[in-house]
Design an enzyme around this catalytic site. Sequence first.
Site, mmCIF file in Angstrom:
data_model
loop_
_atom_site.group_PDB
_atom_site.id
_atom_site.type_symbol
_atom_site.label_atom_id
_atom_site.label_comp_id
_atom_site.label_asym_id
_atom_site.label_seq_id
_atom_site.Cartn_x
_atom_site.Cartn_y
_atom_site.Cartn_z
ATOM 1 N N HIS A 62 -32.328 41.202 -29.442
ATOM 2 C CA HIS A 62 -32.993 39.926 -29.776
ATOM 3 C C HIS A 62 -34.310 40.202 -30.506
ATOM 4 C CE1 HIS A 62 -33.395 35.482 -28.475
ATOM 5 N NE2 HIS A 62 -34.264 35.715 -29.452
ATOM 6 N N HIS A 64 -36.722 39.203 -34.023
ATOM 7 C CA HIS A 64 -37.009 38.389 -35.213
ATOM 8 C C HIS A 64 -37.700 39.275 -36.238
ATOM 9 C CE1 HIS A 64 -36.042 34.575 -33.120
ATOM 10 N NE2 HIS A 64 -36.518 35.201 -32.057
ATOM 11 N N ASP A 307 -37.112 40.015 -27.585
ATOM 12 C CA ASP A 307 -37.442 38.737 -28.246
ATOM 13 C C ASP A 307 -38.688 38.912 -29.118
ATOM 14 O OD1 ASP A 307 -37.337 36.160 -29.176
ATOM 15 O OD2 ASP A 307 -37.629 35.191 -27.230
HETATM 16 O O1 DOR Z 1 -41.197 32.138 -28.482
HETATM 17 C C1 DOR Z 1 -40.266 32.075 -29.273
HETATM 18 N N1 DOR Z 1 -40.402 32.485 -30.545
HETATM 19 N N2 DOR Z 1 -39.095 31.588 -28.849
HETATM 20 C C2 DOR Z 1 -38.072 31.361 -29.681
HETATM 21 O O2 DOR Z 1 -37.039 30.931 -29.221
HETATM 22 C C3 DOR Z 1 -38.224 31.631 -31.130
HETATM 23 C C4 DOR Z 1 -39.258 32.626 -31.399
HETATM 24 C C5 DOR Z 1 -39.686 32.715 -32.823
HETATM 25 O O3 DOR Z 1 -38.837 32.750 -33.721
HETATM 26 O O4 DOR Z 1 -40.898 32.797 -33.078
HETATM 27 ZN ZN ZN Z 2 -34.769 31.798 -28.301
#
Ligand code: DOR
Ligand code: ZN
Length: 435
Positions: A62, A64, A307
């Site tokens: 996970h 980004h 994340d």
């Molecule tokens: O805190 C978060 N940031 N939760 C998410 O689901 C998306 C993520 C983001 O893309 O910045």
């Molecule tokens: Zn999420």
Amino acid sequence: MAETILIKNGRVIDPANNLDTISDILIEGGKIAKIGKNITAEASQYIDASNKIVLPGIVDMHVHLREPGREDKETIDSGSRAALKGGVTSVLAMPNTEPAIDSIQSIGILKEIIKRSAKIDVFISAAITLGRQGNQLVDMKALKDSGAIAITDDGASVEDEAIMYETLKMAKKEGLLVIAHCEDRELSAGGMVNAGFTATRMGLRGISKESEYLRVKRDIAIAEKANARLHIAHISCAESVEIIAKAKKRGAQVTCETAPHYFSLTEEAVLGYDTNMKMNPPLRGSSDRLAIVQGLSDGVIDAIASDHAPHTDNEKEIEFERAEFGVIGLETILAVSITELLVKGALDWSGLAEKLALNPARILGIDKGTLGIGRSADITIVLPQEEWLVEKKGFVSQSKNSPYIGKRLKGKVAYTIYSGMIAYSGISKNQAQEH
Ligand code: DOR
Ligand code: ZN
């Protein structure tokens, strides 16, 4: 050119093969050629791994990476380098980029960037709905054929039940993993922090636990009806753990992940209005944190994923209410897991390797997460006793929004080997020779 590397006398951990033993590893042609005691071979590089832990390279499912579109936050180049520093050799890139990864064209753009600048394996997830708007399904077959291995509208839940049902049916047919961001927006709308005393004290709207776990419950029910597999992202509260435990018991094909901040921090941390403690789902109460730790140790929670959600200073060093949700995590995922789970006895090294490498690889269906002979040599070598101070200036990631700045963590990456090459070295001459 792939080199020959001989790793000597490390404590080799490989849960896929029930291995936890002092051993040598020979790497040839990018692959693991031999594991055993007293291997002698001509190598171009020797690594003294005595007093070190040798793990399968971390598979972070996970992440980004923000490319294409938000290169001011992170790029595939900077994100890969951050990953290597954290011991991560494979990631699943989230599709909430600009544009979202929802078409053959956008996958094509992403694949080009990966080819040009990735320094690790970057696997692709695509959106579930066009533009992640929740209305119209993507062409799953086309996206799968173009290289996506999973689909998710992460950052948002699929609100429409009929669409979620259709998603799970189709994804099953196409062999794509569905990853659910579970959040009922009607319940969480406008929320900033955990609902309850924290929200009240801070004078902010809360994000209730119900908004998460009711959606976890709903999505599992839909998956069961569709007789399909479902993976639930970033669970943060005790009720979600309980619902998933029950679903697994009755045979639902459900897996889940949590993130390091949910087992290491609680809502107390947010009371000082530090925007690096702001993420979605939010930090919860201490009983939730304990339930997440318990869920990891008893196997209800399959995986730990960072994340990693980079945001610029401009988006974070502002009023709490205006700051973006999300924290970076690639460079701290392993050390936080060691500090909070291994040192405190919730998981042993094999358990940690399962949550950080083997299980995510299995969930994603990728040939990673183990040190088996003939496998790609993706290996993370750790100095388990080394303590370090997390400093803002120390991050390789382009964004610096870490909740661990100023904290001391245990466990440092000595080397990250990716595809048979030493891709990162975090070790001083002294430490390299220490016995
Ligand atoms: O805190 C978060 N940031 N939760 C998410 O689901 C998306 C993520 C983001 O893309 O910045
Ligand atoms: Zn999420």
